[in-house]
Design a protein around this motif. Structure first.
Motif, PDB file in Angstrom:
ATOM      1  N   ASN A  43     -17.658  16.325  26.259  1.00  0.00           N
ATOM      2  CA  ASN A  43     -16.634  16.228  24.877  1.00  0.00           C
ATOM      3  C   ASN A  43     -17.278  15.185  23.637  1.00  0.00           C
ATOM      4  OD1 ASN A  43     -14.811  17.821  25.607  1.00  0.00           O
ATOM      5  ND2 ASN A  43     -14.182  16.531  27.111  1.00  0.00           N
ATOM      6  N   LEU A  44     -17.334  15.598  22.546  1.00  0.00           N
ATOM      7  CA  LEU A  44     -17.453  14.561  21.385  1.00  0.00           C
ATOM      8  C   LEU A  44     -16.166  14.198  20.801  1.00  0.00           C
ATOM      9  CD1 LEU A  44     -19.875  16.625  19.075  1.00  0.00           C
ATOM     10  CD2 LEU A  44     -20.621  14.924  20.966  1.00  0.00           C
ATOM     11  N   PHE A  45     -15.985  12.756  20.563  1.00  0.00           N
ATOM     12  CA  PHE A  45     -14.603  12.247  19.882  1.00  0.00           C
ATOM     13  C   PHE A  45     -14.946  11.899  18.877  1.00  0.00           C
ATOM     14  CE2 PHE A  45     -14.024  12.420  24.619  1.00  0.00           C
ATOM     15  CZ  PHE A  45     -12.602  12.929  24.904  1.00  0.00           C
ATOM     16  N   LEU A  46     -14.486  12.253  17.665  1.00  0.00           N
ATOM     17  CA  LEU A  46     -14.556  11.808  16.363  1.00  0.00           C
ATOM     18  C   LEU A  46     -13.413  11.006  15.893  1.00  0.00           C
ATOM     19  CD1 LEU A  46     -15.627  14.034  13.258  1.00  0.00           C
ATOM     20  CD2 LEU A  46     -13.757  12.701  13.128  1.00  0.00           C
ATOM     21  N   LEU A  47     -13.517   9.781  15.274  1.00  0.00           N
ATOM     22  CA  LEU A  47     -12.293   9.047  14.997  1.00  0.00           C
ATOM     23  C   LEU A  47     -12.623   8.663  13.416  1.00  0.00           C
ATOM     24  CD1 LEU A  47      -9.725   7.280  15.053  1.00  0.00           C
ATOM     25  CD2 LEU A  47     -11.321   5.262  15.760  1.00  0.00           C
ATOM     26  N   GLY A  48     -11.524   8.735  12.434  1.00  0.00           N
ATOM     27  CA  GLY A  48     -11.596   8.034  11.263  1.00  0.00           C
ATOM     28  C   GLY A  48     -12.586   8.696  10.294  1.00  0.00           C
ATOM     29  N   GLY A  49     -12.821   7.548   9.346  1.00  0.00           N
ATOM     30  CA  GLY A  49     -13.729   7.918   8.205  1.00  0.00           C
ATOM     31  C   GLY A  49     -12.772   7.966   6.974  1.00  0.00           C
ATOM     32  N   VAL A  50     -13.489   8.420   5.944  1.00  0.00           N
ATOM     33  CA  VAL A  50     -12.931   8.850   4.693  1.00  0.00           C
ATOM     34  C   VAL A  50     -12.967  10.189   4.321  1.00  0.00           C
ATOM     35  CG1 VAL A  50     -13.071   8.344   2.044  1.00  0.00           C
ATOM     36  CG2 VAL A  50     -13.642   6.630   3.487  1.00  0.00           C
ATOM     37  N   VAL A  51     -11.692  10.721   4.280  1.00  0.00           N
ATOM     38  CA  VAL A  51     -11.473  12.186   4.152  1.00  0.00           C
ATOM     39  C   VAL A  51     -10.765  12.302   2.514  1.00  0.00           C
ATOM     40  CG1 VAL A  51     -10.426  14.208   4.985  1.00  0.00           C
ATOM     41  CG2 VAL A  51     -11.152  12.526   6.412  1.00  0.00           C
ATOM     42  N   LYS A  52     -11.300  13.167   1.468  1.00  0.00           N
ATOM     43  CA  LYS A  52     -10.842  13.344   0.208  1.00  0.00           C
ATOM     44  C   LYS A  52     -10.487  11.951  -0.394  1.00  0.00           C
ATOM     45  CE  LYS A  52      -9.508  17.914   1.386  1.00  0.00           C
ATOM     46  NZ  LYS A  52      -8.103  18.917   1.653  1.00  0.00           N
ATOM     47  N   GLY A  53     -11.356  10.925  -0.230  1.00  0.00           N
ATOM     48  CA  GLY A  53     -11.028   9.725  -0.926  1.00  0.00           C
ATOM     49  C   GLY A  53     -10.265   8.830  -0.126  1.00  0.00           C
ATOM     50  N   ARG A  54      -9.413   9.396   1.082  1.00  0.00           N
ATOM     51  CA  ARG A  54      -8.531   8.500   1.665  1.00  0.00           C
ATOM     52  C   ARG A  54      -8.865   7.870   3.108  1.00  0.00           C
ATOM     53  NH1 ARG A  54      -3.453   8.672  -0.994  1.00  0.00           N
ATOM     54  NH2 ARG A  54      -2.669   7.274   0.691  1.00  0.00           N
ATOM     55  N   ALA A  55      -8.668   6.901   3.528  1.00  0.00           N
ATOM     56  CA  ALA A  55      -9.248   6.363   4.880  1.00  0.00           C
ATOM     57  C   ALA A  55      -8.229   7.356   5.905  1.00  0.00           C
ATOM     58  CB  ALA A  55      -8.988   5.004   4.964  1.00  0.00           C
ATOM     59  N   SER A  56      -8.710   7.514   7.054  1.00  0.00           N
ATOM     60  CA  SER A  56      -8.216   8.334   8.030  1.00  0.00           C
ATOM     61  C   SER A  56      -8.164   7.569   9.167  1.00  0.00           C
ATOM     62  CB  SER A  56      -8.744   9.530   7.999  1.00  0.00           C
ATOM     63  OG  SER A  56      -8.341  10.405   8.879  1.00  0.00           O
ATOM     64  N   ASN A  57      -7.185   7.995  10.145  1.00  0.00           N
ATOM     65  CA  ASN A  57      -7.143   7.584  11.584  1.00  0.00           C
ATOM     66  C   ASN A  57      -7.085   8.607  12.658  1.00  0.00           C
ATOM     67  OD1 ASN A  57      -4.529   8.457  11.551  1.00  0.00           O
ATOM     68  ND2 ASN A  57      -3.653   6.454  12.299  1.00  0.00           N
ATOM     69  N   ASP A  58      -7.524   9.659  12.078  1.00  0.00           N
ATOM     70  CA  ASP A  58      -7.267  10.979  12.902  1.00  0.00           C
ATOM     71  C   ASP A  58      -8.368  11.026  14.180  1.00  0.00           C
ATOM     72  OD1 ASP A  58      -9.314  11.704  11.196  1.00  0.00           O
ATOM     73  OD2 ASP A  58      -8.426  13.244  10.440  1.00  0.00           O
ATOM     74  N   VAL A  59      -8.033  11.738  15.146  1.00  0.00           N
ATOM     75  CA  VAL A  59      -8.785  11.707  16.072  1.00  0.00           C
ATOM     76  C   VAL A  59      -9.266  13.403  16.661  1.00  0.00           C
ATOM     77  CG1 VAL A  59      -9.222  11.570  18.849  1.00  0.00           C
ATOM     78  CG2 VAL A  59      -8.023   9.654  17.377  1.00  0.00           C
ATOM     79  N   PHE A  60     -10.367  13.685  16.693  1.00  0.00           N
ATOM     80  CA  PHE A  60     -10.770  15.192  17.120  1.00  0.00           C
ATOM     81  C   PHE A  60     -11.583  15.099  18.264  1.00  0.00           C
ATOM     82  CE2 PHE A  60     -10.173  15.495  12.667  1.00  0.00           C
ATOM     83  CZ  PHE A  60      -9.134  16.541  12.451  1.00  0.00           C
ATOM     84  N   LYS A  61     -11.506  16.265  19.228  1.00  0.00           N
ATOM     85  CA  LYS A  61     -12.424  16.414  20.203  1.00  0.00           C
ATOM     86  C   LYS A  61     -13.154  17.592  20.089  1.00  0.00           C
ATOM     87  CE  LYS A  61     -11.119  17.617  24.794  1.00  0.00           C
ATOM     88  NZ  LYS A  61     -10.350  17.574  25.862  1.00  0.00           N
ATOM     89  N   TYR A  62     -14.307  17.628  20.485  1.00  0.00           N
ATOM     90  CA  TYR A  62     -15.078  18.920  20.385  1.00  0.00           C
ATOM     91  C   TYR A  62     -15.566  18.890  21.659  1.00  0.00           C
ATOM     92  CZ  TYR A  62     -18.889  22.033  19.368  1.00  0.00           C
ATOM     93  OH  TYR A  62     -19.623  23.207  19.044  1.00  0.00           O
ATOM     94  N   ASN A  63     -15.468  20.444  22.345  1.00  0.00           N
ATOM     95  CA  ASN A  63     -15.909  20.468  23.736  1.00  0.00           C
ATOM     96  C   ASN A  63     -17.122  21.160  23.510  1.00  0.00           C
ATOM     97  OD1 ASN A  63     -16.576  22.494  26.126  1.00  0.00           O
ATOM     98  ND2 ASN A  63     -14.487  21.466  26.957  1.00  0.00           N
ATOM     99  N   LEU A  64     -18.312  20.587  24.033  1.00  0.00           N
ATOM    100  CA  LEU A  64     -19.723  21.039  23.824  1.00  0.00           C
ATOM    101  C   LEU A  64     -19.863  22.247  24.375  1.00  0.00           C
ATOM    102  CD1 LEU A  64     -21.208  17.499  24.217  1.00  0.00           C
ATOM    103  CD2 LEU A  64     -21.308  18.763  22.178  1.00  0.00           C
ATOM    104  N   ARG A  65     -19.371  22.510  25.748  1.00  0.00           N
ATOM    105  CA  ARG A  65     -19.587  23.823  26.295  1.00  0.00           C
ATOM    106  C   ARG A  65     -19.006  25.017  25.735  1.00  0.00           C
ATOM    107  NH1 ARG A  65     -21.425  23.348  31.771  1.00  0.00           N
ATOM    108  NH2 ARG A  65     -21.877  21.185  32.391  1.00  0.00           N
ATOM    109  N   GLU A  66     -17.786  24.678  25.205  1.00  0.00           N
ATOM    110  CA  GLU A  66     -16.987  25.927  24.729  1.00  0.00           C
ATOM    111  C   GLU A  66     -17.191  26.066  23.103  1.00  0.00           C
ATOM    112  OE1 GLU A  66     -13.113  25.312  25.973  1.00  0.00           O
ATOM    113  OE2 GLU A  66     -13.359  25.427  27.996  1.00  0.00           O
ATOM    114  N   GLY A  67     -17.477  25.077  22.470  1.00  0.00           N
ATOM    115  CA  GLY A  67     -17.744  25.109  21.100  1.00  0.00           C
ATOM    116  C   GLY A  67     -16.422  24.932  20.227  1.00  0.00           C
TER     117      GLY A  67
END
Length: 183
Positions: free
Chosen positions: A33-57
């Protein structure tokens, strides 16, 4: 999403909606799994967490509990076992020096108390893990400018040490927005 395989970029199949376009985020790998956190989205700071399963895509948004952090931009992320240690960065208004831990098995946030000299508030720094130690270097300190401070967090004791610190570094002796690599 693009994947670098044997020094050749290729596209990987994604079977559902990807996270929104962003900058200043982190992405880490634990197992499949990849775990993505935060960053700037559409000019606003974010605290969202996403998970990407490498095997299943497949991308997913895990339900995370505990001490949910404010938005994070230009922070660092390092993996120790099944936990991701996040340090520093900012929320788009203020810059911090908080240590946050995400347990990726239980999906629980923690903001553990630490001992020792906590690094100053910073963003644009780099961090890397060796064993149980997380090394944090450089970046931009709001009060002092560019930094060449190296701080070490012993994650087993939650204790910071500073093996080297030049209080006021000139812009030419400091390296903001860089990357540390190990092994």
């Amino acid at each position: 999403m693009h994947v670098l395989l044997t020094l050749t970029w290729g596209e990987t199949a994604i079977t559902n909606q990807s996270p929104p376009v962003r900058a200043g985020h982190t992405i880490t790998v634990i197992g499949d799994n990849l775990f993505l956190l935060g960053g700037v989205v559409k000019g606003r700071a974010s605290n969202d967490v996403f998970k990407y399963n490498l095997r299943e895509g497949v991308w997913s948004i895990p339900t995370v509990t505990g001490v949910v952090p404010a938005a994070l931009v230009s922070h660092t992320a390092c993996v120790i076992s099944s936990e991701i240690l996040y340090f520093g960065g900012g929320d788009g208004v203020e810059v911090g020096n908080t240590l946050l831990v995400l347990d990726t098995e239980q999906f629980v946030w923690d903001m553990p108390a630490t001992e020792g000299p906590v690094p100053l508030c910073r963003y644009g720094h780099a961090a890397v893990v060796e064993g149980v130690n997380m090394y944090v270097f450089g970046g931009y300190e709001v009060r002092h400018g560019y930094s060449n401070q190296l701080s070490v967090l012993d994650s087993s004791r939650l204790s910071w040490t500073v093996p080297f610190y030049q209080r006021y570094a000139s812009a030419t002796s400091s390296v903001p927005f860089h990357v540390l690599c190990w092994k």
